[in-house]
Design a protein around this motif. Structure first.
Motif, PDB file in Angstrom:
ATOM      1  N   MET A 157       7.647   0.264  74.204  1.00 16.50           N
ATOM      2  CA  MET A 157       7.082  -0.556  73.320  1.00 16.50           C
ATOM      3  C   MET A 157       6.329  -1.690  74.011  1.00 16.50           C
ATOM      4  O   MET A 157       5.133  -2.019  73.453  1.00 16.50           O
ATOM      5  CB  MET A 157       7.856  -1.266  72.203  1.00 16.50           C
ATOM      6  N   ASN A 164       2.935  -0.329  75.525  1.00 17.30           N
ATOM      7  CA  ASN A 164       1.911   0.036  74.581  1.00 17.30           C
ATOM      8  C   ASN A 164       1.323  -1.422  74.004  1.00 17.30           C
ATOM      9  O   ASN A 164       0.102  -1.484  73.740  1.00 17.30           O
ATOM     10  CB  ASN A 164       2.799   0.855  73.632  1.00 17.30           C
ATOM     11  N   MET A 165       2.412  -2.451  73.871  1.00 20.21           N
ATOM     12  CA  MET A 165       1.732  -3.845  73.330  1.00 20.21           C
ATOM     13  C   MET A 165       0.890  -4.281  74.187  1.00 20.21           C
ATOM     14  O   MET A 165      -0.327  -4.994  73.966  1.00 20.21           O
ATOM     15  CB  MET A 165       2.820  -4.633  72.923  1.00 20.21           C
ATOM     16  N   LYS A 220      -0.859   1.302  66.874  1.00 16.70           N
ATOM     17  CA  LYS A 220      -0.416   0.340  66.031  1.00 16.70           C
ATOM     18  C   LYS A 220       0.253  -0.901  66.818  1.00 16.70           C
ATOM     19  O   LYS A 220       0.818  -1.796  66.398  1.00 16.70           O
ATOM     20  CB  LYS A 220       0.502   0.829  65.143  1.00 16.70           C
ATOM     21  N   TYR A 221       0.373  -0.716  68.381  1.00 17.55           N
ATOM     22  CA  TYR A 221       0.942  -1.624  68.846  1.00 17.55           C
ATOM     23  C   TYR A 221       0.257  -2.888  69.366  1.00 17.55           C
ATOM     24  O   TYR A 221       0.567  -3.857  69.767  1.00 17.55           O
ATOM     25  CB  TYR A 221       1.510  -1.025  70.220  1.00 17.55           C
ATOM     26  N   ARG A 267       1.238  -7.114  67.375  1.00 16.47           N
ATOM     27  CA  ARG A 267       2.221  -7.756  68.204  1.00 16.47           C
ATOM     28  C   ARG A 267       3.449  -8.410  67.166  1.00 16.47           C
ATOM     29  O   ARG A 267       4.404  -8.336  67.454  1.00 16.47           O
ATOM     30  CB  ARG A 267       1.862  -8.333  69.372  1.00 16.47           C
ATOM     31  N   CYS A 292       5.428  -5.662  66.163  1.00 12.36           N
ATOM     32  CA  CYS A 292       6.179  -4.978  66.724  1.00 12.36           C
ATOM     33  C   CYS A 292       7.151  -5.793  67.774  1.00 12.36           C
ATOM     34  O   CYS A 292       8.337  -5.407  68.147  1.00 12.36           O
ATOM     35  CB  CYS A 292       5.383  -4.321  68.039  1.00 12.36           C
ATOM     36  N   CYS A 313      11.214  -5.128  69.017  1.00 13.64           N
ATOM     37  CA  CYS A 313      11.671  -5.320  70.326  1.00 13.64           C
ATOM     38  C   CYS A 313      12.857  -6.426  70.346  1.00 13.64           C
ATOM     39  O   CYS A 313      13.922  -6.079  71.177  1.00 13.64           O
ATOM     40  CB  CYS A 313      10.725  -6.136  70.959  1.00 13.64           C
ATOM     41  N   TRP A 359      10.908   5.705  68.838  1.00 18.51           N
ATOM     42  CA  TRP A 359       9.844   4.961  69.653  1.00 18.51           C
ATOM     43  C   TRP A 359       9.547   5.631  70.924  1.00 18.51           C
ATOM     44  O   TRP A 359       8.442   5.801  71.475  1.00 18.51           O
ATOM     45  CB  TRP A 359      10.233   3.640  69.981  1.00 18.51           C
TER      46      TRP A 359
END
Length: 243
Positions: A132, A135-136, A142-143, A146, A149, A153, A200
């Motif tokens: 995750m 990808n952020m 969609k990441y 932030r 997301c 996390c 995920w």
């Protein structure tokens, strides 16, 4: 007519000659009797001693059926009884040590299995969190959002912290004593909660991950142990499935 002859001898001389004449026979009889008595006495002593020695030799090989025969109540009989008692105590001590060794081995084996399962289980949220965050950082799909997301996390970090605390708590307790009792729970929400981190990971690897459950299915199991089983199975499925 008649003739009479009278002879006068010393009585002490006659007695002396009789004793001297009988002395060799008396000595021989005494020696024979002494030898016969010595033979019986030596057998009465040596035979039990040999039996004790033979039984002690079998005891040295830890023969569980080895015992000294107690045939009398004298010192030899008491010695045989004491040897039997000592050997029984020795066998009891050896059996206790063997049981303790087996318990220690089982406990060590349980700890090793638990640590393996725990490390495998801890790897899952760490991998999901790492995917995750990557990808952020890269701004993939969609990441890019932030703010949406970051709560996920945070949830993964909380779960990882709880897992680590569980490992630390279990390491201070006996593994068997720490095992849970069976309890009823609903399968559908349980599976969704357990499999969420793997969703995920699957999305990051390009693997399609779906959960299909029927409502109202109740299981009665040790919930934490069952969670570890499901986690290991799903983790391997996600890790070794091609995109």
């Amino acid at each position: 007519g008649e003739v009479m002859i009278e002879s006068v001898q010393n009585s002490s001389l006659i007695v002396k000659q009789a004793i001297l004449g009988a002395m060799p026979i008396s000595l021989v009889c005494c020696v024979v009797i002494a030898l016969v008595c010595s033979l019986f006495f030596s057998k009465a002593i040596t035979v039990p001693v040999k039996e004790i020695s033979s039984a002690a030799g079998r005891m040295a090989t830890l023969d569980k059926n080895a015992r000294c025969a107690v045939r009398s109540g004298d010192e030899i009989g008491a010695l045989a009884a004491n040897v039997n008692g000592l050997y029984e105590n020795l066998l009891s001590s050896i059996e206790s040590l063997r049981e303790e060794k087996q318990k220690v081995s089982e406990a060590e084996r349980s700890k090793i299995d638990f640590l393996r399962a725990a490390s495998h289980e801890l790897k899952t949220p760490v991998t999901a969190l790492n995917a995750m965050l990557e990808n952020m950082i890269l701004g993939v799909g969609k990441y890019k959002d932030r703010d949406a997301c970051l709560p996920a996390c945070k949830e993964l970090t909380d779960r990882l912290s709880a897992m680590i605390q569980g490992v630390l708590d279990t390491s201070r307790l006996d593994f068997e004593a720490a095992s849970q009792a069976a309890e009823p729970f609903d399968l559908s929400p349980f599976l969704h909660a357990v499999c969420e981190p793997f969703e995920w990971i699957a999305k990051a690897k390009g693997v399609r991950f779906e959960i299909e459950t029927s409502p109202g299915i109740t299981l009665t199991l040790p919930k934490q142990m069952f969670e570890k089983i499901v986690t290991n199975v799903v983790s391997n499925a996600v890790a070794y499935t091609a995109p």
